[in-house]
Scaffold this motif. Structure first.
Motif, PDB file in Angstrom:
ATOM      1  N   ALA A  69      36.227  46.699  -1.652  1.00  0.00           N
ATOM      2  CA  ALA A  69      35.532  46.654  -0.369  1.00  0.00           C
ATOM      3  C   ALA A  69      34.135  47.234  -0.503  1.00  0.00           C
ATOM      4  O   ALA A  69      33.642  47.928   0.392  1.00  0.00           O
ATOM      5  N   SER A  70      33.503  46.962  -1.611  1.00  0.00           N
ATOM      6  CA  SER A  70      32.161  47.462  -1.881  1.00  0.00           C
ATOM      7  C   SER A  70      31.444  46.455  -2.759  1.00  0.00           C
ATOM      8  O   SER A  70      32.087  45.618  -3.413  1.00  0.00           O
ATOM      9  N   ASP A  71      30.138  46.515  -2.764  1.00  0.00           N
ATOM     10  CA  ASP A  71      29.375  45.642  -3.656  1.00  0.00           C
ATOM     11  C   ASP A  71      29.577  46.080  -5.102  1.00  0.00           C
ATOM     12  O   ASP A  71      29.672  47.276  -5.394  1.00  0.00           O
ATOM     13  N   LEU A  72      29.621  45.097  -5.995  1.00  0.00           N
ATOM     14  CA  LEU A  72      29.827  45.408  -7.410  1.00  0.00           C
ATOM     15  C   LEU A  72      28.738  46.324  -7.948  1.00  0.00           C
ATOM     16  O   LEU A  72      28.988  47.146  -8.837  1.00  0.00           O
ATOM     17  N   LYS A  73      27.534  46.249  -7.385  1.00  0.00           N
ATOM     18  CA  LYS A  73      26.444  47.104  -7.854  1.00  0.00           C
ATOM     19  C   LYS A  73      26.735  48.588  -7.626  1.00  0.00           C
ATOM     20  O   LYS A  73      26.123  49.455  -8.251  1.00  0.00           O
ATOM     21  N   ASN A  74      27.683  48.888  -6.726  1.00  0.00           N
ATOM     22  CA  ASN A  74      28.042  50.282  -6.452  1.00  0.00           C
ATOM     23  C   ASN A  74      29.143  50.806  -7.372  1.00  0.00           C
ATOM     24  O   ASN A  74      29.497  51.984  -7.305  1.00  0.00           O
ATOM     25  N   VAL A  75      29.703  49.918  -8.198  1.00  0.00           N
ATOM     26  CA  VAL A  75      30.774  50.314  -9.113  1.00  0.00           C
ATOM     27  C   VAL A  75      30.137  50.886 -10.379  1.00  0.00           C
ATOM     28  O   VAL A  75      29.470  50.162 -11.129  1.00  0.00           O
ATOM     29  N   GLY A  76      30.332  52.170 -10.594  1.00  0.00           N
ATOM     30  CA  GLY A  76      29.730  52.806 -11.764  1.00  0.00           C
ATOM     31  C   GLY A  76      30.478  52.530 -13.048  1.00  0.00           C
ATOM     32  O   GLY A  76      29.876  52.383 -14.108  1.00  0.00           O
ATOM     33  N   ARG A  77      31.800  52.454 -12.956  1.00  0.00           N
ATOM     34  CA  ARG A  77      32.624  52.217 -14.141  1.00  0.00           C
ATOM     35  C   ARG A  77      33.838  51.390 -13.731  1.00  0.00           C
ATOM     36  O   ARG A  77      34.227  51.376 -12.563  1.00  0.00           O
ATOM     37  N   ILE A  78      34.444  50.737 -14.694  1.00  0.00           N
ATOM     38  CA  ILE A  78      35.739  50.084 -14.484  1.00  0.00           C
ATOM     39  C   ILE A  78      36.713  50.698 -15.473  1.00  0.00           C
ATOM     40  O   ILE A  78      36.489  50.652 -16.692  1.00  0.00           O
ATOM     41  N   TYR A  79      37.766  51.291 -14.956  1.00  0.00           N
ATOM     42  CA  TYR A  79      38.800  51.869 -15.813  1.00  0.00           C
ATOM     43  C   TYR A  79      39.923  50.858 -15.994  1.00  0.00           C
ATOM     44  O   TYR A  79      40.138  49.971 -15.153  1.00  0.00           O
ATOM     45  N   VAL A  80      40.649  51.012 -17.088  1.00  0.00           N
ATOM     46  CA  VAL A  80      41.715  50.074 -17.428  1.00  0.00           C
ATOM     47  C   VAL A  80      42.996  50.863 -17.691  1.00  0.00           C
ATOM     48  O   VAL A  80      43.113  51.560 -18.692  1.00  0.00           O
ATOM     49  N   SER A  81      43.946  50.758 -16.769  1.00  0.00           N
ATOM     50  CA  SER A  81      45.232  51.416 -16.924  1.00  0.00           C
ATOM     51  C   SER A  81      46.218  50.453 -17.562  1.00  0.00           C
ATOM     52  O   SER A  81      46.001  49.237 -17.555  1.00  0.00           O
ATOM     53  N   PRO A  82      47.326  50.983 -18.110  1.00  0.00           N
ATOM     54  CA  PRO A  82      48.318  50.096 -18.723  1.00  0.00           C
ATOM     55  C   PRO A  82      48.740  48.992 -17.764  1.00  0.00           C
ATOM     56  O   PRO A  82      48.957  49.216 -16.587  1.00  0.00           O
ATOM     57  N   GLY A  83      48.840  47.785 -18.281  1.00  0.00           N
ATOM     58  CA  GLY A  83      49.217  46.646 -17.464  1.00  0.00           C
ATOM     59  C   GLY A  83      48.590  45.342 -17.943  1.00  0.00           C
ATOM     60  O   GLY A  83      49.270  44.389 -18.216  1.00  0.00           O
ATOM     61  N   PRO A  84      47.213  45.227 -17.997  1.00  0.00           N
ATOM     62  CA  PRO A  84      46.279  46.253 -17.513  1.00  0.00           C
ATOM     63  C   PRO A  84      46.039  46.122 -16.014  1.00  0.00           C
ATOM     64  O   PRO A  84      46.136  45.040 -15.446  1.00  0.00           O
ATOM     65  N   ILE A  85      45.747  47.260 -15.387  1.00  0.00           N
ATOM     66  CA  ILE A  85      45.276  47.300 -14.010  1.00  0.00           C
ATOM     67  C   ILE A  85      43.846  47.809 -14.043  1.00  0.00           C
ATOM     68  O   ILE A  85      43.545  48.795 -14.716  1.00  0.00           O
ATOM     69  N   PHE A  86      42.973  47.126 -13.325  1.00  0.00           N
ATOM     70  CA  PHE A  86      41.559  47.506 -13.290  1.00  0.00           C
ATOM     71  C   PHE A  86      41.288  48.358 -12.056  1.00  0.00           C
ATOM     72  O   PHE A  86      41.658  47.976 -10.937  1.00  0.00           O
TER      73      PHE A  86
END
Length: 398
Positions: A69-86
């Motif tokens: 629910a935010s613009d991608l430009k506001n995403v500082g990092r993307i973490y990857v949990s087992p699954g993977p889940i982003f």
């Protein structure tokens, strides 16, 4: 709990649904109007979303399943949990709440923290780093491994606190003492990662053997901090989280003191985790007037790890408590069987050399009854258990 949190949730998630089509679809399928939320009862009308559901949604619509629910430009990092889940990392003060843990432990300005959590893919390293700095401490980003170098760092920089898994903390502490001598060990505080098995017993031994105070928090990649230790029992819930303990099947809230799945709603909705089932099992130690959890127990294990015995779910955590409460015990295991149409549960104890077997059996039986609310059919002393043996073994269907 302040009613303001429900007002904020109503506003935040109504707005988020207009930006996140996946969230909007979830609400529509449930006939749920987030703008109408004024209480916990209103919130509880939304079915729980399981981590497995989020995984499937993301596979169908990568990377975020239409939930950002935010613009991608506001995403500082993307973490990857087992699954993977982003999981998108959006702005969040103090490591998304983890600074509260450092402040509770009175760690801040003047402290040097060696942070050995991973700094890539998963959020642990960076969240602890940000939180420690927000609390005023100086951080050395150690990451995992390089034990000899990190031992040298501990001594030469005057490290006062370490963030680590229990196992790596022990390896590192022993390396410092072995290489530089006991007097070189100046660490006073350890922030340790939760483990299954005899983790609480390990913590008590660490405190006695290494002269440190140990602290822990309950946090997830999806939510940030959920609760943190403050010197009392269990975890005090973050003020910006609504925590419920729910039946893992129906999603209905359970009574205080009854174990179930930890279900969390965040006040902020940029990554809209509302009625999100963590998959972890715990119970409420204290509740707010509206029934939400204000203090959460230590985790009992993952949902599904419990075994139902005579209509009572017995969690791995119960066996941990048996080890803690039994003089001389170093490990334990419970085995559940079905005999003559009756559930049977037998507990095996492994004792330190010289421990009193009769005393241990009596203490173990009492601890098991106290924490599970049923009696063990037998408590026996055995020579040993396999390494990394399960705390509970279900043989009812064998």
């Amino acid at each position: 709990m302040s009613e303001d949190i429900y007002r904020d949730i109503a506003q935040a998630y109504a707005a988020a649904a207009e930006k996140a089509p996946g969230l909007k679809s979830r609400f529509a399928a449930a006939g749920f109007n987030p703008a109408a939320v004024t209480s916990l009862a209103d919130l509880s009308r939304l079915p729980v979303m399981k981590k497995e559901d989020l995984l499937k949604i993301q596979r169908d619509n990568p990377p975020f399943g239409g939930f950002l629910a935010s613009d991608l430009k506001n995403v500082g990092r993307i973490y990857v949990s087992p699954g993977p889940i982003f999981e998108p990392a959006l702005p969040g003060a103090g490591g998304h709440g983890l600074d509260l843990l450092f402040k509770a432990a009175a760690v801040g300005a003047g402290d040097i923290i060696l942070n050995t959590w991973m700094y890539h893919l998963v959020p642990a390293g960076l969240l602890f780093d940000e939180a420690a700095q927000a609390a005023g401490a100086t951080v050395i980003p150690g990451g995992v491994g390089n034990t000899e170098l990190q031992a040298q760092i501990v001594v030469e920089t005057g490290v006062t606190s370490i963030c680590a898994s229990t196992a790596f903390f022990l390896t590192l502490a022993d390396k410092v003492i072995e290489t530089y001598g006991r007097d070189a060990w100046k660490v006073k505080t350890a922030f340790l990662g939760g483990e299954m098995g005899d983790w609480m017993a390990k913590r008590r031994r660490i405190e006695a053997d290494y002269g440190v105070s140990t602290w822990a928090a309950y946090a997830t990649a999806d939510l940030g901090l959920v609760g943190y230790e403050d010197g009392g029992e269990g975890y005090v819930v973050h003020p910006d989280r609504v925590v419920q303990i729910c039946d893992p099947v129906s999603g209905a809230p359970v009574d205080q003191g009854e174990p179930g799945e930890v279900v969390v709603t965040g006040r902020d909705a940029t990554w809209p985790m509302i009625r999100f089932g963590t998959g972890d099992s715990a119970f409420a130690l204290e509740s707010n007037e509206d029934g939400s959890v204000s203090r959460l127990s230590a985790l009992q294990g993952r949902v599904g790890a419990a075994v139902k015995v005579r209509e009572i779910f017995v969690y791995p955590r119960v066996i941990e408590e048996v080890v803690i409460a039994t003089p001389g015990a170093k490990a334990a295991q419970a085995v559940v069987t079905r005999e003559n149409d009756r559930d049977m549960i037998r507990v095996s104890l492994v004792l330190e050399d010289g421990a009193d077997a009769a005393e241990a059996q009596a203490a173990g039986a009492e601890a098991f009854k106290l924490h599970s609310r049923i009696r063990a059919d037998a408590v026996t002393v055995v020579a040993g258990l396999p390494e990394n043996a399960d705390l509970i073994v279900n043989q009812k269907d064998n």
